[in-house]
Design a protein around this motif. Structure first.
Motif, PDB file in Angstrom:
ATOM      1  N   UNK A 194     -76.586  -7.741  49.691  1.00 26.75           N
ATOM      2  CA  UNK A 194     -75.514  -8.431  49.034  1.00 26.75           C
ATOM      3  C   UNK A 194     -74.353  -7.610  49.094  1.00 26.75           C
ATOM      4  N   UNK A 195     -74.347  -6.335  49.186  1.00 22.26           N
ATOM      5  CA  UNK A 195     -73.321  -5.548  49.370  1.00 22.26           C
ATOM      6  C   UNK A 195     -72.466  -5.452  50.623  1.00 22.26           C
ATOM      7  N   UNK A 196     -73.549  -5.885  51.664  1.00 18.97           N
ATOM      8  CA  UNK A 196     -73.082  -5.843  53.039  1.00 18.97           C
ATOM      9  C   UNK A 196     -71.766  -6.082  53.561  1.00 18.97           C
ATOM     10  N   UNK A 197     -71.334  -7.064  52.982  1.00 20.30           N
ATOM     11  CA  UNK A 197     -69.968  -7.677  53.510  1.00 20.30           C
ATOM     12  C   UNK A 197     -68.618  -7.309  52.529  1.00 20.30           C
ATOM     13  N   UNK A 198     -69.012  -6.806  51.524  1.00 22.79           N
ATOM     14  CA  UNK A 198     -68.132  -6.674  50.336  1.00 22.79           C
ATOM     15  C   UNK A 198     -66.796  -5.786  50.623  1.00 22.79           C
ATOM     16  N   UNK A 199     -67.243  -4.345  51.286  1.00 20.45           N
ATOM     17  CA  UNK A 199     -65.989  -3.559  51.391  1.00 20.45           C
ATOM     18  C   UNK A 199     -65.076  -3.909  52.443  1.00 20.45           C
TER      19      UNK A 199
END
Length: 418
Positions: free
Chosen positions: A340-345
């Motif tokens: 889920x973190x993948x595209x956040x930054x």
């Protein structure tokens, strides 16, 4: 802010020598910059292995152990604005070289730290992170201008995927070279070899980057976006909210990674040794890598804001499953948060810079300062872990993802127009 969809995407600068740079030249530049993303990913994820290692050596509380992340990510807050000024003076390419050399010095400091105590380790982390901060301030806006504005989020997500390749390899290598070197994980000298190797690799990258022929970018000319009517980047509400989002996202991601080894060592979760648990930290970061390659394709057609909101909602559900579950359910739920973190930054970063025009450089510095969340949120979770236990302390990252869900939903229409 409904009109943001009609602004052009982030324009940190124009390509000089120039605006007619060939697409192949842009591709070569992306490949070279991607190497930088890979290296700082590997270095950052090694912290997740070193924290339990140093905690065991110096018999630290969780709060004391989180001083590693406090010093490492605190450098982003202190160094980001000076780094922006340095890059404006010497340029993006020379700025990246300077960042690589500073980071190499930080890695070299681990050699004397191994025989000098915890305080020298913390100083080494700060110097290392200062170099990486200079790289971040230079490379993120550089990537956004190496291609069409509409696909800025997608392009930054692709380079971040290789950052995640580094974070995936880092814990496995660190677990093998550092935690597995001695059965008790109590020998500080085991960090010397790996970090001297990193220092040499960074110095070599600096030489290669200095010699590379890259398109030059400058803040002197920008596309008119209406941003010129604003006094500063702080006048843009979406940038301010994006900075909060970066603060909370980095804080949540780093917190989860920092506590994974200890969490997986809990008897009612998996009961793993530090060395064995380190391999599962690679699964957490590997999920982010896989998700970024998927996100690169998805966000060429789906709104980045909608993708961000969906991933945030999934992250909240998984963290809650880890907090209230046990055994393999809790273990795999927390590891799946990496996906889920993948595209956040990259998504928050490019959305926050959207339409800033001549203020994009200042905006990038503000967003990099917000990475200090990686210092403060783990520190706060450490206090919660000392008071309530490691498992319950994961409620803090869940709260962080709730704000990111709000930001993604609020600006879901971003980039809707060409």
């Amino acid at each position: 802010m409904a009109n943001m969809a009609h602004h052009s995407a982030p324009q940190a600068a124009d390509i000089q020598g120039g605006s007619g740079a060939e697409p192949g030249q842009h591709t070569s530049a992306l490949v070279i910059v991607t190497l930088l993303f890979f290296m700082w990913g590997l270095i950052t994820s090694l912290n997740d292995v070193l924290i339990p290692h140093l905690k065991a050596i110096y018999t630290l509380s969780y709060v004391q152990a989180m001083l590693v992340q406090f010093c490492f990510f605190g450098a982003y807050f202190i160094v980001s604005l000076p780094a922006g000024a340095l890059i404006r003076r010497i340029g993006y390419q020379k700025g990246a070289v300077a960042g690589l050399l500073i980071a190499a010095c930080g890695c070299a400091l681990f050699y004397p730290a191994a025989s000098s105590g915890y305080g020298v380790f913390l100083f080494a982390f700060f110097v290392l992170a200062s170099g990486i901060t200079v790289l971040q301030v230079a490379a993120n806006p550089y990537v956004t201008v190496l291609g069409p504005a509409r696909t800025a989020s997608s392009r930054l997500t692709l380079t971040q995927a290789f950052n995640s390749l580094g974070t995936t390899i880092g814990p496995a290598v660190g677990g093998l070279l550092i935690l597995s070197a001695v059965g008790t994980a109590a020998d500080a000298a085991t960090v010397r070899g790996p970090y001297l190797g990193l220092a040499a690799a960074l110095a070599l990258l600096a030489v290669l980057f200095w010699a590379a022929k890259l398109p030059q970018i400058s803040d002197s000319e920008t596309v008119s976006t209406g941003a010129e009517d604003k006094a500063s980047a702080w006048s843009h509400r979406h940038l301010v909210l994006g900075a909060i989002g970066i603060f909370l996202y980095v804080g949540a991601e780093v917190s989860i990674g920092s506590f994974l080894v200890n969490f997986l060592g809990e008897s009612h979760i998996a009961g793993l040794s530090h060395g064995d648990a380190a391999h599962y930290v690679s699964v957490y970061w590997g999920g982010a890598m896989i998700g970024r390659f998927i996100g690169f394709a998805v966000m060429r057609t789906v709104s980045p804001g909608k993708t961000l909101a969906f991933n945030s909602l999934a992250a909240i559900a998984l963290v809650l499953a880890a907090v209230f579950g046990k055994g393999s359910v809790a273990m795999w739920a927390i590891l799946a948060v990496g996906l889920c973190n993948s595209i956040m930054f990259p998504t928050i970063f490019s959305m926050a810079l959207n339409g800033l025009g001549k203020h994009t450089g200042q905006g990038s510095g503000i967003l990099c300062m917000a990475i200090v969340g990686g210092a403060l949120v783990p520190f706060a979770q450490g206090a919660m872990a000392d008071a309530m236990g490691v498992q319950t302390s994961f409620l803090l990252p869940a709260a962080c993802y709730a704000f990111i869900l709000y930001f993604g939903a609020k600006y879901a229409s971003m980039y809707a127009a060409k």
